[in-house]
Design a protein around this motif. Structure first.
Motif, PDB file in Angstrom:
ATOM      1  N   PRO A   9       0.812  -1.227   0.000  1.00  0.00           N
ATOM      2  CA  PRO A   9       0.000   0.000   0.000  1.00  0.00           C
ATOM      3  C   PRO A   9       0.841   1.271   0.000  1.00  0.00           C
ATOM      4  O   PRO A   9       0.550   2.228  -0.742  1.00  0.00           O
ATOM      5  CB  PRO A   9      -0.827  -0.124   1.283  1.00  0.00           C
ATOM      6  CG  PRO A   9      -0.893  -1.589   1.537  1.00  0.00           C
ATOM      7  CD  PRO A   9       0.443  -2.117   1.113  1.00  0.00           C
ATOM      8  N   ASP A  10       1.900   1.287   0.817  1.00  0.00           N
ATOM      9  CA  ASP A  10       2.780   2.466   0.854  1.00  0.00           C
ATOM     10  C   ASP A  10       3.535   2.629  -0.458  1.00  0.00           C
ATOM     11  O   ASP A  10       3.698   3.752  -0.958  1.00  0.00           O
ATOM     12  CB  ASP A  10       3.776   2.341   2.003  1.00  0.00           C
ATOM     13  CG  ASP A  10       3.103   2.432   3.364  1.00  0.00           C
ATOM     14  OD1 ASP A  10       2.023   3.042   3.449  1.00  0.00           O
ATOM     15  OD2 ASP A  10       3.656   1.885   4.339  1.00  0.00           O
ATOM     16  N   THR A  13       1.165   4.018  -3.099  1.00  0.00           N
ATOM     17  CA  THR A  13       0.951   5.454  -2.896  1.00  0.00           C
ATOM     18  C   THR A  13       2.163   6.250  -3.359  1.00  0.00           C
ATOM     19  O   THR A  13       2.030   7.278  -4.033  1.00  0.00           O
ATOM     20  CB  THR A  13       0.665   5.747  -1.417  1.00  0.00           C
ATOM     21  OG1 THR A  13      -0.502   5.040  -1.006  1.00  0.00           O
ATOM     22  CG2 THR A  13       0.462   7.235  -1.185  1.00  0.00           C
ATOM     23  N   MET A  16       2.292   6.436  -7.117  1.00  0.00           N
ATOM     24  CA  MET A  16       1.324   7.388  -7.660  1.00  0.00           C
ATOM     25  C   MET A  16       1.826   8.824  -7.520  1.00  0.00           C
ATOM     26  O   MET A  16       1.656   9.646  -8.426  1.00  0.00           O
ATOM     27  CB  MET A  16      -0.024   7.229  -6.959  1.00  0.00           C
ATOM     28  CG  MET A  16      -0.685   5.878  -7.184  1.00  0.00           C
ATOM     29  SD  MET A  16      -0.893   5.462  -8.945  1.00  0.00           S
ATOM     30  CE  MET A  16      -2.041   6.751  -9.443  1.00  0.00           C
ATOM     31  N   ILE A  17       2.463   9.115  -6.393  1.00  0.00           N
ATOM     32  CA  ILE A  17       3.038  10.457  -6.201  1.00  0.00           C
ATOM     33  C   ILE A  17       4.171  10.690  -7.189  1.00  0.00           C
ATOM     34  O   ILE A  17       4.290  11.776  -7.786  1.00  0.00           O
ATOM     35  CB  ILE A  17       3.543  10.631  -4.756  1.00  0.00           C
ATOM     36  CG1 ILE A  17       2.386  10.553  -3.765  1.00  0.00           C
ATOM     37  CG2 ILE A  17       4.273  11.960  -4.609  1.00  0.00           C
ATOM     38  CD1 ILE A  17       1.353  11.644  -3.923  1.00  0.00           C
ATOM     39  N   GLU A 166       7.334  10.264  -2.029  1.00  0.00           N
ATOM     40  CA  GLU A 166       7.300   9.503  -3.268  1.00  0.00           C
ATOM     41  C   GLU A 166       8.070   8.192  -3.049  1.00  0.00           C
ATOM     42  O   GLU A 166       8.328   7.819  -1.905  1.00  0.00           O
ATOM     43  CB  GLU A 166       7.850  10.342  -4.431  1.00  0.00           C
ATOM     44  CG  GLU A 166       9.099  11.154  -4.131  1.00  0.00           C
ATOM     45  CD  GLU A 166      10.289  10.298  -3.824  1.00  0.00           C
ATOM     46  OE1 GLU A 166      10.775   9.601  -4.731  1.00  0.00           O
ATOM     47  OE2 GLU A 166      10.749  10.322  -2.669  1.00  0.00           O
TER      48      GLU A 166
END
Length: 216
Positions: A9-10, A13, A16-17, A166
């Protein structure tokens, strides 16, 4: 494998950043780079001098310093910008300097006979540029522009210096919490490689399509 599953999950994320930073900065950098290129070839001495100075400054100083100036330096003069916008601004300004030269090289590579042919038909300068020169220049400039996009995706890792979470920052966090720095960095390195490999495949496909279109 367990680290990848637990941290997915991290990592997602963070990816995506990273994509957000790269794509937005590239789009804005392309627009600004095109404007700088037009200023440089406009024949106006003032515009050309300003464009030349811009390119010299942003190509001649480290990107990390530019990011830090925007995030840490500007607050000292009363202008505070959040981490992600700061990074996007820095990446945009930096990328625009390089893309402007890529675009300019493409325009200058178009045969001068194209300009002369358009002039013989009394076609105005800007119309010639838009309809005749730029379509050919884009095809010529595509390889270096694509390479700059790939380089930008890797440069987004520098945003971690201003607390943007990021991929690189995520790897640091995973390493700190699990003490498995090598595994975390290898996973993130692989993710960068996969992203840029996909971009390279897309670039090559676009180049082939443009070659076919131009040949017909």
């Amino acid at each position: 494998m367990d680290l990848l599953v637990d941290s997915f999950p991290d990592l997602l994320t963070g990816m995506m950043i990273t994509l957000l930073l790269g794509v937005i900065s590239f789009i804005l950098g392309s627009i600004l780079g095109a404007a700088i290129m037009l200023a440089k070839i406009s024949g106006n001495r003032v515009l050309s001098a300003v464009a030349t100075a811009y390119v010299s400054v942003f190509r001649g100083t480290p990107l990390l310093i530019q990011i830090m100036i925007i995030y840490f330096g500007l607050p000292q003069i009363g202008l505070e910008i959040p981490p992600i916008p700061s990074a996007i601004i820095a990446f945009t300004l930096f990328t625009a300097a390089y893309l402007s030269e890529n675009f300019r090289a493409g325009v200058l590579s178009v045969d001068k006979g194209q300009w002369e042919a358009a002039a013989s038909m009394a076609m105005p300068y800007w119309k010639t540029l838009r309809r005749v020169i730029l379509p050919q220049a884009i095809r010529i400039a595509l390889p270096p522009v694509g390479s700059r996009f790939i380089a930008l995706m890797k440069d987004t890792s520098l945003a971690s210096a201003v607390t943007v979470v990021e991929l690189t920052r995520v790897a640091e966090g995973i390493g700190t919490s699990t003490f498995r720095y090598m595994d975390a960095l290898l996973i993130v390195g692989l993710m960068y490689w996969l992203i840029n490999t996909l971009l390279q495949v897309g670039q090559q496909a676009l180049e082939r399509r443009m070659r076919k279109a131009y040949a017909t």
